[in-house]
Design a protein around this motif. Structure first.
Motif, PDB file in Angstrom:
ATOM      1  N   HIS A   7      35.227  37.619  38.081  1.00 36.60           N
ATOM      2  CA  HIS A   7      34.063  38.680  38.619  1.00 36.60           C
ATOM      3  C   HIS A   7      33.165  37.513  39.363  1.00 36.60           C
ATOM      4  O   HIS A   7      32.464  36.686  38.864  1.00 36.60           O
ATOM      5  CB  HIS A   7      33.447  39.129  37.528  1.00 36.60           C
ATOM      6  CG  HIS A   7      34.004  39.814  36.786  1.00 36.60           C
ATOM      7  ND1 HIS A   7      34.000  41.362  37.089  1.00 36.60           N
ATOM      8  CD2 HIS A   7      34.992  39.988  35.626  1.00 36.60           C
ATOM      9  CE1 HIS A   7      34.777  42.020  36.127  1.00 36.60           C
ATOM     10  NE2 HIS A   7      35.438  41.174  35.313  1.00 36.60           N
ATOM     11  N   GLY A   8      33.119  37.898  40.691  1.00 40.93           N
ATOM     12  CA  GLY A   8      32.310  36.894  41.515  1.00 40.93           C
ATOM     13  C   GLY A   8      31.043  37.764  42.150  1.00 40.93           C
ATOM     14  O   GLY A   8      31.240  38.652  42.958  1.00 40.93           O
ATOM     15  N   GLU A   9      29.777  37.134  42.114  1.00 36.65           N
ATOM     16  CA  GLU A   9      28.817  37.524  43.029  1.00 36.65           C
ATOM     17  C   GLU A   9      28.163  36.423  43.944  1.00 36.65           C
ATOM     18  O   GLU A   9      28.002  35.533  43.449  1.00 36.65           O
ATOM     19  CB  GLU A   9      27.562  37.860  41.898  1.00 36.65           C
ATOM     20  CG  GLU A   9      27.947  39.207  40.843  1.00 36.65           C
ATOM     21  CD  GLU A   9      27.906  40.210  41.758  1.00 36.65           C
ATOM     22  OE1 GLU A   9      27.352  40.504  42.707  1.00 36.65           O
ATOM     23  OE2 GLU A   9      28.292  41.438  41.138  1.00 36.65           O
ATOM     24  N   VAL A  10      28.420  36.907  45.217  1.00 35.08           N
ATOM     25  CA  VAL A  10      28.304  35.966  46.147  1.00 35.08           C
ATOM     26  C   VAL A  10      27.303  36.834  47.213  1.00 35.08           C
ATOM     27  O   VAL A  10      27.003  38.053  47.256  1.00 35.08           O
ATOM     28  CB  VAL A  10      29.474  35.551  46.985  1.00 35.08           C
ATOM     29  CG1 VAL A  10      30.480  34.731  46.079  1.00 35.08           C
ATOM     30  CG2 VAL A  10      30.341  36.836  47.378  1.00 35.08           C
ATOM     31  N   PRO A  11      26.606  36.003  48.025  1.00 34.58           N
ATOM     32  CA  PRO A  11      25.788  36.522  49.101  1.00 34.58           C
ATOM     33  C   PRO A  11      26.219  37.855  49.852  1.00 34.58           C
ATOM     34  O   PRO A  11      25.551  38.801  50.145  1.00 34.58           O
ATOM     35  CB  PRO A  11      25.369  35.454  50.074  1.00 34.58           C
ATOM     36  CG  PRO A  11      25.562  34.321  49.049  1.00 34.58           C
ATOM     37  CD  PRO A  11      26.664  34.479  48.293  1.00 34.58           C
ATOM     38  N   ILE A  12      27.562  37.711  50.335  1.00 28.33           N
ATOM     39  CA  ILE A  12      28.345  38.659  50.991  1.00 28.33           C
ATOM     40  C   ILE A  12      28.451  40.065  50.145  1.00 28.33           C
ATOM     41  O   ILE A  12      28.928  41.186  50.739  1.00 28.33           O
ATOM     42  CB  ILE A  12      29.579  38.408  51.661  1.00 28.33           C
ATOM     43  CG1 ILE A  12      30.497  38.147  50.626  1.00 28.33           C
ATOM     44  CG2 ILE A  12      29.129  37.379  52.698  1.00 28.33           C
ATOM     45  CD1 ILE A  12      31.794  37.993  51.368  1.00 28.33           C
ATOM     46  N   GLY A  13      28.298  40.057  48.701  1.00 25.74           N
ATOM     47  CA  GLY A  13      28.610  41.092  47.993  1.00 25.74           C
ATOM     48  C   GLY A  13      29.453  40.707  46.694  1.00 25.74           C
ATOM     49  O   GLY A  13      29.170  39.558  46.239  1.00 25.74           O
ATOM     50  N   THR A  14      30.074  41.652  46.222  1.00 26.65           N
ATOM     51  CA  THR A  14      30.712  41.523  44.549  1.00 26.65           C
ATOM     52  C   THR A  14      32.190  41.407  45.129  1.00 26.65           C
ATOM     53  O   THR A  14      32.825  42.176  45.880  1.00 26.65           O
ATOM     54  CB  THR A  14      30.431  42.921  43.739  1.00 26.65           C
ATOM     55  OG1 THR A  14      28.978  42.905  43.526  1.00 26.65           O
ATOM     56  CG2 THR A  14      31.178  42.551  42.492  1.00 26.65           C
ATOM     57  N   ILE A  15      32.743  40.305  44.487  1.00 27.34           N
ATOM     58  CA  ILE A  15      34.296  40.233  44.623  1.00 27.34           C
ATOM     59  C   ILE A  15      35.009  40.154  43.153  1.00 27.34           C
ATOM     60  O   ILE A  15      34.560  39.500  42.251  1.00 27.34           O
ATOM     61  CB  ILE A  15      34.569  38.854  45.196  1.00 27.34           C
ATOM     62  CG1 ILE A  15      33.915  38.576  46.635  1.00 27.34           C
ATOM     63  CG2 ILE A  15      35.970  38.772  45.555  1.00 27.34           C
ATOM     64  CD1 ILE A  15      34.480  39.617  47.697  1.00 27.34           C
ATOM     65  N   LYS A  16      36.018  41.108  43.110  1.00 28.74           N
ATOM     66  CA  LYS A  16      36.818  41.072  41.809  1.00 28.74           C
ATOM     67  C   LYS A  16      38.266  40.479  42.318  1.00 28.74           C
ATOM     68  O   LYS A  16      39.024  40.916  43.034  1.00 28.74           O
ATOM     69  CB  LYS A  16      37.165  42.541  41.117  1.00 28.74           C
ATOM     70  CG  LYS A  16      35.668  43.003  41.286  1.00 28.74           C
ATOM     71  CD  LYS A  16      34.953  42.560  39.922  1.00 28.74           C
ATOM     72  CE  LYS A  16      33.930  43.543  39.876  1.00 28.74           C
ATOM     73  NZ  LYS A  16      32.821  42.893  38.833  1.00 28.74           N
ATOM     74  N   GLN A  17      38.728  39.311  41.892  1.00 30.44           N
ATOM     75  CA  GLN A  17      39.971  38.665  41.985  1.00 30.44           C
ATOM     76  C   GLN A  17      40.630  38.749  40.717  1.00 30.44           C
ATOM     77  O   GLN A  17      40.399  38.296  39.564  1.00 30.44           O
ATOM     78  CB  GLN A  17      39.833  36.936  42.012  1.00 30.44           C
ATOM     79  CG  GLN A  17      38.868  36.546  43.268  1.00 30.44           C
ATOM     80  CD  GLN A  17      38.509  35.015  43.518  1.00 30.44           C
ATOM     81  OE1 GLN A  17      39.600  34.493  43.138  1.00 30.44           O
ATOM     82  NE2 GLN A  17      37.882  34.669  44.157  1.00 30.44           N
ATOM     83  N   CYS A  18      41.615  39.662  40.964  1.00 33.38           N
ATOM     84  CA  CYS A  18      42.647  39.849  39.643  1.00 33.38           C
ATOM     85  C   CYS A  18      43.900  39.246  39.789  1.00 33.38           C
ATOM     86  O   CYS A  18      44.723  39.702  40.895  1.00 33.38           O
ATOM     87  CB  CYS A  18      42.986  41.529  39.845  1.00 33.38           C
ATOM     88  SG  CYS A  18      41.493  42.460  39.823  1.00 33.38           S
TER      89      CYS A  18
END
Length: 329
Positions: free
Chosen positions: A231-242
C-alpha cells in the motif's frame, strides 16, 4: 516438495490474455495452455497435444462464427475445443475428451484455479475490492523465476532486504520496523524506509522517482501464500501493488504484479507507465538476488525483524491449519 496444494492461485488477469492468443501457464509441475475467445470466455487445457506431445501454447487459436475458438496444435494443426475434444482428419465426428480441462474460477478480470486439487482455503476477496474502488493501472514484472515457492515467499517477507536488494535506484538507507499484525493466513507489516537523494541519471531514467517521498512509509498486507500487497501513498495519489505468486513446479515460481491506483489529478495518469517501470525494477532486483543464492546454506545468523519470515515458515509447515504462536508485535 510442498507446493501448498489446496490453495487458490491467481493464474492471470484478463488483460494478460489477448483474444484468441494462447498463453502457457504452469501449476504444480503441469503445463497448460490458456486462452480467451471472442466471447471473453477463458479456457485452459493440458499443454501437451495427445497425438505426439507438441506444445499447444506454440500453436494458434481458430476463431469460430459464434465467438468461440479452438486451439490448434502447431505440429499437425489438430484443433481442440474447450472440452479437449477434436475432429480427426477424414472424420466428421467429434472425439471424446482427450485432454482434461483445467478448472478455472473467473471472478471479474481475475482467473483463479486450485489446479484440480480439493480446495483447502478460500479465494481472497481483496483484489475484487481493489478492482471496484481503484483504477487498474496494468501488469508488471511478469516472469518465471528459478526458485521454489518457499524461498520466494521468504524473500518477499524479508523486511531487512529493502536496503540491500533494493538499494540501487531507490537509495533506501535503512529499514525502521514498526509493527507486525498476525491474523493467521493474513498479516500486516508496517515499517519506514528513509531514502537518500536519488541520482540525476536515475531520475532521467524514471521521473516517477520525483513523486516518491523522502521516507517511504510501507504497509504490506499479506494473504498467505499467493498475495503480497504494498500500500503506497505518494504525492500523485494512492498506489496498490499486488504481488502474485504461482508455484509452477518444485524449482520454479511465476510472479507478476497487478497495480491499482487512485490518482489525485487526471494528468498524473500519464505517470502510470513510470510506476509500472518502477515495479519492473523491484521484480528485476528480487529475481537477480534469488538467482544468486545458495538455498541449502544453513542459517547461522538471525537478524532483527525476521518476523515476516517466521510467519511464512509457520504457515508453510502447518498448512492448511493455522497454529500458534501468534506473532503480533
Amino acid at each position: 516438495m510442498n507446493m501448498l496444494q489446496g490453495s487458490p492461485w491467481l493464474l492471470a488477469h484478463r488483460s494478460m490474455l489477448k483474444p484468441n492468443q494462447p498463453m502457457k501457464v504452469s501449476l504444480y509441475g503441469q503445463d497448460y495452455v490458456i486462452w480467451q475467445d471472442s466471447n471473453r470466455e477463458i479456457h485452459a487445457l493440458p499443454n501437451a497435444c495427445p497425438h505426439m506431445g507438441a506444445m499447444l501454447s506454440e500453436g494458434w487459436c481458430v476463431a469460430k462464427p459464434d465467438g468461440t475458438s479452438t486451439i490448434a496444435c502447431p505440429f499437425h494443426a489438430l484443433e481442440f475445443d474447450q472440452t479437449g475434444s477434436t475432429v480427426l482428419p477424414g472424420s466428421n465426428k467429434v472425439t471424446k475428451s482427450l485432454l482434461k480441462p483445467l478448472e478455472l474460477i473467473i471472478q471479474g478480470d481475475l482467473v483463479w484455479s486450485y489446479g484440480g486439487v480439493e480446495p483447502e482455503t478460500p479465494i481472497p476477496t481483496v483484489l475484487d475490492e481493489f478492482a471496484a474502488e481503484y483504477e487498474f493501472a496494468g501488469v508488471a514484472g511478469h516472469r518465471s523465476i528459478k526458485t521454489d515457492l518457499l524461498t520466494m515467499l521468504l524473500n518477499m517477507h524479508d523486511y531487512n532486504h529493502q536496503n540491500g536488494t533494493h538499494r540501487p535506484l531507490f537509495e533506501i538507507e535503512r529499514v525502521e520496523f514498526k509493527q507486525f499484525i498476525d491474523q493467521g493466513f493474513r498479516s500486516h507489516a508496517y515499517y519506514d524506509m528513509p531514502r537518500a537523494k536519488p541520482k540525476l541519471q536515475d531520475i532521467l531514467k524514471n521521473p516517477a522517482l520525483l513523486a516518491m517521498p523522502k521516507v517511504l512509509e510501507a504497509h504490506l498486507e499479506n494473504h498467505f501464500p499467493a498475495i503480497v500487497i504494498f500500500h503506497g501513498e505518494v504525492p500523485i495519489g494512492t498506489i496498490k501493488q499486488c504481488h502474485i505468486f504461482v508455484p509452477e513446479s518444485e524449482t520454479h515460481t511465476r510472479t507478476f504484479v497487478l497495480v491499482f491506483g487512485k490518482f489525485k489529478h487526471p494528468v498524473f495518469r500519464l505517470m502510470k507507465n513510470n510506476v509500472l517501470q518502477l515495479v519492473e525494477t523491484v521484480v528485476d532486483q528480487d529475481a537477480d538476488i534469488l538467482g544468486k543464492l545458495y538455498p541449502e546454506t544453513p542459517q547461522h545468523i538471525k537478524l532483527n525483524n525476521e518476523i515476516g519470515m517466521d510467519w511464512v515458515r509457520r504457515n508453510f509447515e502447518s498448512f492448511p491449519e493455522v497454529v500458534e504462536p501468534n506473532l503480533s508485535r
